[in-house]
Design an enzyme around this catalytic site. Structure first.
Site: not given
Lengths: 161, 593
Positions: B303, B362, B521
């Site tokens: 992830c 990201k 995160c």
């Protein structure tokens, strides 16, 4: 523009690293040997050293750029050492530098595109009586003036052709 | 053996301090904050900035508090005229070479240098600029912009990059006025080992490091009425965004987040958590297949894009062990532009997907060419030309960028009435919420794996062994007679330790979760400033609190995900899943040669 014939093989670099293995500060000692041999630190040597010494590339680059002695570019065929010591500075060293820069189109520490000249600034060549002074490949040129520079350089350029 | 205590006097008051701690910490324990620009406890104690000057009786000069240790009988003064004058000089000297264009700086109002200059009452800078030529700005990275002109050479970024993340992309180069922080051969972050994690951005005391801003692009697509602009927000956003609008740290503001996004003009307010649930189904099935065949074990989560680039750079030999599942951000983009577009009969070319992520990496991930699949899905169906190419995720905003947009739009975030996410891609479970905390993906995966293997639900679904801030956490769980050993690491330095084990073939685990950022995160490089362990703990608490408050807490219970499979994907790890939801990794050189 790395001349492949005088670059150490990976094996030779490995032997060099082996020689300094476990010694504190070995990176600097290894870089010194490389610098002495080629006159600069070829980029690919850093990749080898990173693998062999497990030192990050950014750290190797830090050490190379911290010391004035280490160069990143191959040196020119002829090294011009221009004196910026007190006497030479006062007697017009800056003008001489200006003339060299305008003819060769490089800054101190750089090499001309044709690989012929590198300019290096030095502090006192030990002959202040001849100031302003520069040295090309060990030969001293004293009592310089801007006007004398083209002739001196032409001598080296003509020797090439 | 207990630590020795020293008797010291701080500003005339007798007090005690543990021997060997530095004066910044000793003073802090007495309620005195020493101004610092370079100091980071246990990480950067170099004395580089010299702002933390204090007076110690008997010392000839002022001393830097961060590099001076407490000794018995020490008399310390932190607030004398001499100190005030000296600190002012120090900060003025730093400011002499620092740009004064604070107005447009990304770190405006979040800048330690700006704050300390104000606190010290600096009005004029009495020293001339000594740097003759400005440094060039490094914009080689899609994630992080580096402006060496704003850098004060504190060294915090270097320490975080080397000691916490063990990436070592940056270091000091040259010396004197030419000194700056840079990458190998000044190649720029985008051409270096940099994993784009953004931990350097979090510790930078100035605007020298900031995210590569996409606000302008997002306003442009929002203004284009032809476009259907869909937003997805990651779990960690709701746990932290409130901090910028006056909420206490650790107060989740999920309802206000959804409401503010609707006010900004997004057509659909969806949730990356939907895709997190989907990830669990895909990754869970993949893991169970691998476990059955004893193939590619341990399986490692995928992830965190900072972790993926780290793995590709430093552990190319273990790439097969990493789950082929795309991250939730990318699964979301792929599903929104295929399933959702098809279901709603929308031309996928008109859809723009904006992600709000706690993460700078990201931005890099969304640009990975191999990760995009919606275009190939539609290419033949709509006879699309190459020119019409569109990515799965169009723009990525960090939490900080979204905060700026909400403020720019004049939305009174704190007083918005709570709203919900839209159907169907806004439906999620508590298992997805906890993705934002280190250990969360593991916990969510085990909640579902247990169900798949036994056919019954795991009763005690809160797996405390994988929660919290210890660097490496491990647990084992007996499922259907098989003991499953798992490990969780956050921070890439910790990841490195687990990966060395895997590379040597000595890993005792079946399943490993890796998050690039300390805390997961919630401590991502795109989160509101500041970030420290206290703040990380509170944000983590917010996510676990959300999880407990939700009706569904297991990914396989997500009704929208169940529907997605029955209407579209058919089965986990099936043909369509592989096309849309899985990806591959490739070996990278540390630096482009």
């Amino acid at each position: 523009m790395e001349a492949s014939n005088n670059i150490r093989s990976d094996k030779e670099i490995k032997d060099l690293v082996e020689k300094w293995k476990g010694v504190e500060g070995n990176l600097i000692m290894i870089l010194h040997t490389i610098q002495d041999e080629y006159g600069y630190i070829p980029r690919h040597v850093s990749f080898e050293l990173q693998k062999l010494l497990d030192i990050p590339l950014a750290r190797i680059y830090e050490v190379i750029t911290f010391y004035n002695y280490f160069k990143l570019e191959p040196p020119g065929k002829h090294k011009i050492s221009l004196c910026m010591g007190t006497a030479c500075y006062l007697k017009g060293g800056v003008d001489i530098l200006g003339e060299l820069k305008s003819i060769l189109h490089i800054e101190p520490g750089q090499t001309t595109k044709d690989g012929l000249f590198t300019i290096e600034l030095v502090r006192c060549l030990g002959c202040c009586g001849l100031s302003p002074v520069m040295m090309i490949d060990g030969k001293i040129y004293g009592k310089l003036s801007q006007e004398k520079i083209p002739e001196i350089l032409t001598h080296y350029i003509e020797a090439e052709s | 053996m207990g630590k020795k205590t020293c008797n010291v006097k701080i500003n005339g008051t007798n007090c005690q301090a543990e021997e060997g701690i530095n004066l910044v910490e000793a003073c802090l324990q007495q309620g005195i904050i020493i101004p610092t620009l370079c100091y980071l406890k246990d990480l950067n104690e170099s004395g580089a900035c010299s702002v933390c000057l204090v007076e110690v009786k008997g010392a000839k000069t002022l001393l830097r508090a961060c590099v001076t240790k407490v000794r018995d009988g020490m008399e310390i003064y932190t607030d004398t005229e001499r100190i005030r004058r000296a600190r002012k000089v120090v900060v003025e000297l730093i400011l002499a070479n620092h740009p004064k264009d604070c107005l447009g700086c990304e770190k405006n109002q979040n800048c330690d240098l700006q704050r300390i200059a104000y606190e010290l009452g600096i009005e004029n800078i009495r020293y001339p600029k000594t740097r003759q030529k400005d440094f060039s700005i490094d914009n080689s990275s899609p994630s992080i912009i580096r402006d060496p002109n704003k850098c004060i050479l504190c060294g915090r970024c270097i320490e975080v990059c080397s000691k916490i993340q063990e990436v070592n992309a940056i270091d000091f180069i040259k010396r004197g006025h030419a000194m700056q922080v840079s990458t190998f051969f000044d190649g720029g972050l985008g051409n270096s080992e940099c994993t784009n994690c953004g931990q350097c951005v979090l510790v930078c005391p100035t605007g020298a490091l900031a995210e590569n801003n996409s606000i302008g692009e997002v306003w442009r697509v929002l203004d284009d009425k032809e476009q259907i602009v869909i937003v997805q927000t990651a779990p960690a956003i709701r746990a932290a965004i409130g901090e910028a609008f006056g909420f206490n740290t650790g107060v989740p503001t999920t309802g206000k987040l959804a409401a503010s996004l609707r006010r900004l003009g997004f057509s659909k307010i969806f949730d990356t958590q939907f895709a997190a649930d989907l990830t669990i189904i895909e990754e869970g099935s993949e893991f169970l297949t691998r476990l059955k065949n004893n193939d590619k074990i341990p399986t490692i989560t995928s992830c965190s894009p900072g972790w993926i680039k780290f793995g590709e750079t430093f552990f190319p030999g273990i790439l097969d062990n990493i789950s082929t599942c795309k991250s939730p951000q990318q699964m979301f983009g792929a599903i929104a532009k295929t399933y959702y577009a098809q279901k709603m009969n929308i031309d996928p070319r008109k859809i723009k997907i904006i992600s709000v992520m706690p993460c700078t990496a990201k931005k890099f991930e969304a640009l990975r060419p191999e990760i995009n699949s919606a275009f190939s899905f539609w290419k033949d169906k709509l006879a699309l030309s190459k020119k019409e190419y569109f990515p799965d995720v169009d723009y990525v905003l960090t939490t900080r960028e979204l905060i700026r947009m909400i403020k720019e739009a004049g939305i009174d975030y704190a007083n918005l009435a709570d709203e919900g996410f839209d159907d169907p891609l806004g439906v999620s479970t508590g298992a997805a919420t906890i993705f934002g905390a280190s250990g969360g993906v593991m916990e969510a995966a085990l909640r579902s794996a247990y169900f798949y293997l036994t056919g019954t639900e795991l009763k005690d679904i809160e797996l405390n062994a994988v929660r919290g801030l210890s660097g490496i956490k491990e647990a084992s769980l007996e499922i259907a007679g098989k003991k499953i050993k798992v490990a969780v690491a956050h921070g890439l330095g910790n990841a490195r330790k687990l990966m060395q084990q895997v590379a040597r073939g000595e890993s005792p685990y079946h399943f490993i979760e890796i998050m690039a950022c300390p805390g997961g995160c919630i401590g991502g490089g795109g989160q509101p400033l500041p970030v420290n362990d206290e703040i990380r703990k509170l944000r983590i608490k917010a996510l676990y609190q959300e999880d407990r408050s939700l009706a569904y807490r297991r990914s396989h219970q997500n009704p929208a995900v169940i529907k997605l499979y029955s209407e579209f994907l058919k089965k986990p790890n099936g043909h369509l899943s592989h096309k849309l939801l899985h990806t591959h990794y490739h070996k990278r050189q540390p630096v482009k040669i």
